[in-house]
Design a protein around this motif. Structure first.
Motif, PDB file in Angstrom:
ATOM      1  N   ALA A  61       0.828  -1.208   0.000  1.00 57.81           N
ATOM      2  CA  ALA A  61       0.000   0.000   0.000  1.00 57.81           C
ATOM      3  C   ALA A  61       0.859   1.254   0.000  1.00 57.81           C
ATOM      4  O   ALA A  61       0.552   2.230  -0.702  1.00 57.81           O
ATOM      5  CB  ALA A  61      -0.934  -0.010   1.211  1.00 57.81           C
ATOM      6  N   ILE A  62       1.967   1.246   0.744  1.00 58.03           N
ATOM      7  CA  ILE A  62       2.857   2.404   0.775  1.00 58.03           C
ATOM      8  C   ILE A  62       3.472   2.638  -0.598  1.00 58.03           C
ATOM      9  O   ILE A  62       3.493   3.769  -1.108  1.00 58.03           O
ATOM     10  CB  ILE A  62       3.944   2.215   1.846  1.00 58.03           C
ATOM     11  CG1 ILE A  62       3.323   2.327   3.242  1.00 58.03           C
ATOM     12  CG2 ILE A  62       5.060   3.233   1.678  1.00 58.03           C
ATOM     13  CD1 ILE A  62       4.257   1.925   4.366  1.00 58.03           C
ATOM     14  N   TYR A  63       3.958   1.579  -1.222  1.00 56.26           N
ATOM     15  CA  TYR A  63       4.565   1.729  -2.548  1.00 56.26           C
ATOM     16  C   TYR A  63       3.530   2.132  -3.599  1.00 56.26           C
ATOM     17  O   TYR A  63       3.839   2.911  -4.507  1.00 56.26           O
ATOM     18  CB  TYR A  63       5.291   0.457  -2.972  1.00 56.26           C
ATOM     19  CG  TYR A  63       6.607   0.271  -2.245  1.00 56.26           C
ATOM     20  CD1 TYR A  63       7.599   1.243  -2.305  1.00 56.26           C
ATOM     21  CD2 TYR A  63       6.841  -0.859  -1.486  1.00 56.26           C
ATOM     22  CE1 TYR A  63       8.794   1.090  -1.634  1.00 56.26           C
ATOM     23  CE2 TYR A  63       8.041  -1.017  -0.810  1.00 56.26           C
ATOM     24  CZ  TYR A  63       9.009  -0.040  -0.893  1.00 56.26           C
ATOM     25  OH  TYR A  63      10.192  -0.196  -0.224  1.00 56.26           O
ATOM     26  N   LEU A  64       2.318   1.650  -3.485  1.00 51.32           N
ATOM     27  CA  LEU A  64       1.265   2.075  -4.396  1.00 51.32           C
ATOM     28  C   LEU A  64       0.978   3.560  -4.225  1.00 51.32           C
ATOM     29  O   LEU A  64       0.858   4.295  -5.209  1.00 51.32           O
ATOM     30  CB  LEU A  64      -0.007   1.259  -4.161  1.00 51.32           C
ATOM     31  CG  LEU A  64      -1.226   1.677  -4.988  1.00 51.32           C
ATOM     32  CD1 LEU A  64      -0.961   1.451  -6.471  1.00 51.32           C
ATOM     33  CD2 LEU A  64      -2.452   0.926  -4.537  1.00 51.32           C
ATOM     34  N   LEU A  65       0.898   4.022  -2.987  1.00 50.40           N
ATOM     35  CA  LEU A  65       0.648   5.437  -2.715  1.00 50.40           C
ATOM     36  C   LEU A  65       1.777   6.304  -3.262  1.00 50.40           C
ATOM     37  O   LEU A  65       1.532   7.336  -3.888  1.00 50.40           O
ATOM     38  CB  LEU A  65       0.474   5.657  -1.211  1.00 50.40           C
ATOM     39  CG  LEU A  65       0.199   7.081  -0.772  1.00 50.40           C
ATOM     40  CD1 LEU A  65      -1.150   7.552  -1.309  1.00 50.40           C
ATOM     41  CD2 LEU A  65       0.231   7.173   0.747  1.00 50.40           C
ATOM     42  N   VAL A  66       3.012   5.878  -3.062  1.00 47.03           N
ATOM     43  CA  VAL A  66       4.160   6.635  -3.574  1.00 47.03           C
ATOM     44  C   VAL A  66       4.127   6.688  -5.098  1.00 47.03           C
ATOM     45  O   VAL A  66       4.358   7.745  -5.707  1.00 47.03           O
ATOM     46  CB  VAL A  66       5.484   6.022  -3.070  1.00 47.03           C
ATOM     47  CG1 VAL A  66       6.687   6.590  -3.814  1.00 47.03           C
ATOM     48  CG2 VAL A  66       5.625   6.248  -1.573  1.00 47.03           C
ATOM     49  N   THR A  67       3.810   5.579  -5.742  1.00 44.30           N
ATOM     50  CA  THR A  67       3.743   5.539  -7.201  1.00 44.30           C
ATOM     51  C   THR A  67       2.656   6.459  -7.730  1.00 44.30           C
ATOM     52  O   THR A  67       2.874   7.212  -8.689  1.00 44.30           O
ATOM     53  CB  THR A  67       3.486   4.098  -7.686  1.00 44.30           C
ATOM     54  OG1 THR A  67       4.527   3.260  -7.194  1.00 44.30           O
ATOM     55  CG2 THR A  67       3.437   4.022  -9.190  1.00 44.30           C
ATOM     56  N   VAL A  68       1.479   6.441  -7.105  1.00 46.43           N
ATOM     57  CA  VAL A  68       0.381   7.318  -7.530  1.00 46.43           C
ATOM     58  C   VAL A  68       0.752   8.773  -7.314  1.00 46.43           C
ATOM     59  O   VAL A  68       0.493   9.625  -8.186  1.00 46.43           O
ATOM     60  CB  VAL A  68      -0.923   6.939  -6.788  1.00 46.43           C
ATOM     61  CG1 VAL A  68      -1.993   7.992  -6.996  1.00 46.43           C
ATOM     62  CG2 VAL A  68      -1.414   5.576  -7.253  1.00 46.43           C
ATOM     63  N   LEU A  69       1.373   9.097  -6.193  1.00 41.93           N
ATOM     64  CA  LEU A  69       1.782  10.476  -5.939  1.00 41.93           C
ATOM     65  C   LEU A  69       2.825  10.951  -6.945  1.00 41.93           C
ATOM     66  O   LEU A  69       2.760  12.094  -7.418  1.00 41.93           O
ATOM     67  CB  LEU A  69       2.305  10.623  -4.515  1.00 41.93           C
ATOM     68  CG  LEU A  69       1.256  10.530  -3.415  1.00 41.93           C
ATOM     69  CD1 LEU A  69       1.919  10.578  -2.043  1.00 41.93           C
ATOM     70  CD2 LEU A  69       0.220  11.632  -3.553  1.00 41.93           C
TER      71      LEU A  69
END
Length: 86
Positions: A61-69
């Protein structure tokens, strides 16, 4: 896997579209079957340790959030400088 694209000019035109996904999935499955560690090996070998599924979900979830940001920052950064996508 890009070597699969080399003979594309020599293939017949009526080749079904499902051929490449099946071939790619078969090769990927064979690689995973060869190199993936089984649960029995993991339990016996002290080199491996147990990781909770919740920990894996948190990191995902953290890596997904970073990628989207990063995607949104790039998108809005380009639009601030006048680039259009049309």
């Amino acid at each position: 896997m890009t070597f699969l694209l080399l003979p594309i000019n020599f293939l017949p035109e009526k080749l079904p579209y499902i051929t490449f996904p099946l071939l790619y999935s078969g090769i990927a499955g064979a690689i995973v079957w060869q190199f993936q560690v089984s649960k029995e090996e993991e339990a016996v070998n002290e080199e491996y340790s147990f990781i909770s599924n919740w920990l894996v979900a948190k990191y995902s979830a953290i890596y997904l959030l970073v990628t989207v940001l990063l995607f949104l920052a790039t998108f809005y950064g380009y639009s601030l400088f006048g680039y259009s996508y049309a």
